[in-house]
Design a protein around this motif. Structure first.
Motif, PDB file in Angstrom:
ATOM      1  N   GLY A 105      48.733  76.646  63.706  1.00 31.84           N
ATOM      2  CA  GLY A 105      49.819  77.114  62.852  1.00 31.84           C
ATOM      3  C   GLY A 105      50.771  78.021  63.592  1.00 31.84           C
ATOM      4  N   ALA A 106      52.040  77.957  63.208  1.00 34.76           N
ATOM      5  CA  ALA A 106      53.058  78.845  63.776  1.00 34.76           C
ATOM      6  C   ALA A 106      53.913  79.371  62.636  1.00 34.76           C
ATOM      7  CB  ALA A 106      53.917  78.093  64.791  1.00 34.76           C
ATOM      8  N   LEU A 107      54.106  80.681  62.622  1.00 32.53           N
ATOM      9  CA  LEU A 107      54.903  81.332  61.592  1.00 32.53           C
ATOM     10  C   LEU A 107      56.088  82.004  62.263  1.00 32.53           C
ATOM     11  CD1 LEU A 107      54.854  81.994  58.506  1.00 32.53           C
ATOM     12  CD2 LEU A 107      53.793  84.166  59.124  1.00 32.53           C
ATOM     13  N   SER A 108      57.293  81.622  61.856  1.00 30.08           N
ATOM     14  CA  SER A 108      58.489  82.183  62.483  1.00 30.08           C
ATOM     15  C   SER A 108      59.501  82.592  61.412  1.00 30.08           C
ATOM     16  CB  SER A 108      59.126  81.170  63.438  1.00 30.08           C
ATOM     17  OG  SER A 108      59.464  79.974  62.765  1.00 30.08           O
ATOM     18  N   ASP A 109      60.336  83.552  61.762  1.00 33.38           N
ATOM     19  CA  ASP A 109      61.364  84.032  60.846  1.00 33.38           C
ATOM     20  C   ASP A 109      62.395  82.930  60.611  1.00 33.38           C
ATOM     21  OD1 ASP A 109      63.205  85.421  59.374  1.00 33.38           O
ATOM     22  OD2 ASP A 109      63.317  87.138  60.719  1.00 33.38           O
ATOM     23  N   ALA A 110      62.651  82.631  59.344  1.00 31.04           N
ATOM     24  CA  ALA A 110      63.624  81.590  59.000  1.00 31.04           C
ATOM     25  C   ALA A 110      64.869  82.187  58.358  1.00 31.04           C
ATOM     26  CB  ALA A 110      62.983  80.580  58.049  1.00 31.04           C
ATOM     27  N   SER A 111      65.120  83.467  58.661  1.00 26.68           N
ATOM     28  CA  SER A 111      66.257  84.142  58.037  1.00 26.68           C
ATOM     29  C   SER A 111      67.577  83.817  58.717  1.00 26.68           C
ATOM     30  CB  SER A 111      66.051  85.667  58.078  1.00 26.68           C
ATOM     31  OG  SER A 111      64.839  86.031  57.467  1.00 26.68           O
ATOM     32  N   ASN A 112      67.537  83.417  59.975  1.00 29.68           N
ATOM     33  CA  ASN A 112      68.760  83.301  60.751  1.00 29.68           C
ATOM     34  C   ASN A 112      69.285  81.869  60.780  1.00 29.68           C
ATOM     35  OD1 ASN A 112      68.610  86.088  61.400  1.00 29.68           O
ATOM     36  ND2 ASN A 112      67.070  85.608  62.955  1.00 29.68           N
ATOM     37  N   CYS A 113      70.032  81.540  59.752  1.00 26.94           N
ATOM     38  CA  CYS A 113      70.636  80.212  59.662  1.00 26.94           C
ATOM     39  C   CYS A 113      71.742  80.254  58.606  1.00 26.94           C
ATOM     40  CB  CYS A 113      69.598  79.145  59.314  1.00 26.94           C
ATOM     41  SG  CYS A 113      68.708  79.465  57.765  1.00 26.94           S
TER      42      CYS A 113
END
Length: 335
Positions: A105-113
């Protein structure tokens, strides 16, 4: 008399031979039928086993999603800058062994779009074009190297796809344009549910989609996304240029990101005090669209379980209290 007996015996032998041939033929047919039945039984067992394996792998993926939800809430509540401090550009990567496989699993910030749905504003349940958002999209395209004319056409086509009316904007596309295609279809006239819908919008060729995809996303509402100053990458600078507008060039935006303090920005006021924004008069609405906490996470989960592989991508939205909810879920390759 002897002749008659001979004929009788000869006839009986012929009948016995015919009966033997018939029996052998029946045995052969039954053998073939049994072979086919056993083959079908074996196939059914394999299929049932495969379905069970796929279902179990899918459940493991959903279990990984549940862990991602807990991790997202932990990141938000305990240390809002943890992603920046722990190499947030790559996100949090974990692996767990399974009996018969593994879950990654990979969890990344998805705020920048850039939220595609923000190109329209909602007024009394009606979606109308948001001219300011369209200009932000044009600036984003220009910062990425598109001409203003091309970026404006893409913005118009995309806005026409989302707005509620059937009147095309200048350089836009509505039902009439799509009805001329083969196969013909109509504009959605509603918000997108998934970024894959871009393939239906005029002008968004595979090349254009691949070019813009790293900067675009889809959320369930028409609200613009608040950028996270502590997880912006230098390559995300076009998003900042699109937000600020005139007065901020790409190099200054890149500098503001590259010179982020080691511990991250304490608040958005600290971010806007960076020398890259010196001399700019920024509207409060613009300032408010940059924060220092994540608004959403992308969880990418891969499960290998015996002969099955399941890919799950989930978008997790975070509330002001730090609670996380799944707002989008997409299963990928299963084989």
């Amino acid at each position: 008399m002897t002749h008659i007996l001979h004929r009788f015996l000869h006839k009986s032998a012929d009948e016995r031979g015919a009966a033997l041939v018939t029996i052998l033929l029946l045995v052969a047919i039954m053998s073939v039928g049994a072979a086919v039945a056993f083959e079908r039984l074996g196939f059914s067992i394999k299929r049932a086993t495969a379905v069970k394996t796929h279902d179990q792998a899918r459940l493991y993926a959903l279990g990984g999603e549940a862990m991602a939800l807990a991790a997202a809430e932990q990141l938000y509540r305990t240390n809002a800058k943890l992603l920046a401090l722990a190499g947030g550009n790559k996100g949090q990567v974990v692996s767990y062994p399974l009996d018969g496989g593994q879950i990654d699993g990979a969890l990344s910030d998805a705020s920048n779009c850039f939220n595609i749905n923000s190109l329209v504003a909602v007024q009394n349940t009606v979606h109308i074009a948001d001219q300011a958002a369209m200009q932000r999209f044009v600036r984003l395209g220009a910062a990425l190297g598109l001409s203003d004319f091309e970026a404006e056409k893409l913005a118009a086509s995309l806005t026409d796809w989302l707005d509620s009316d059937s009147r095309p904007l200048p350089s836009g596309a509505e039902d009439y344009d799509y009805a001329a295609l083969s196969p013909a279809y109509r504009a959605a006239n509603g918000l997108m549910a998934d970024i894959s819908e871009l393939r239906l919008v005029r002008g968004f060729t595979p090349e254009v989609r691949a070019f813009l995809a790293p900067y675009l996303c889809v959320r369930a509402t028409a609200e613009p996304i608040k950028l996270n100053a502590n997880t912006l990458r230098v390559s995300d600078a076009p998003l900042l240029v699109a937000l600020v507008g005139k007065g901020l060039d790409l190099e200054d935006a890149q500098r503001a990101i590259a010179e982020r303090p080691t511990g991250g920005y304490a608040d958005n006021a600290a971010f806007w005090r960076h020398r890259a924004f010196a001399g700019l008069t920024l509207d409060q609405n613009i300032r408010a669209r940059v924060g220092v906490k994540p608004q959403a996470f992308d969880a990418k989960i891969s499960v290998s379980y015996h002969d099955a592989r399941v890919e799950l991508t989930s978008t997790l939205a975070l509330g002001d209290d730090g609670s996380a909810d799944v707002i989008a879920r997409r299963f990928g390759v299963i084989y």
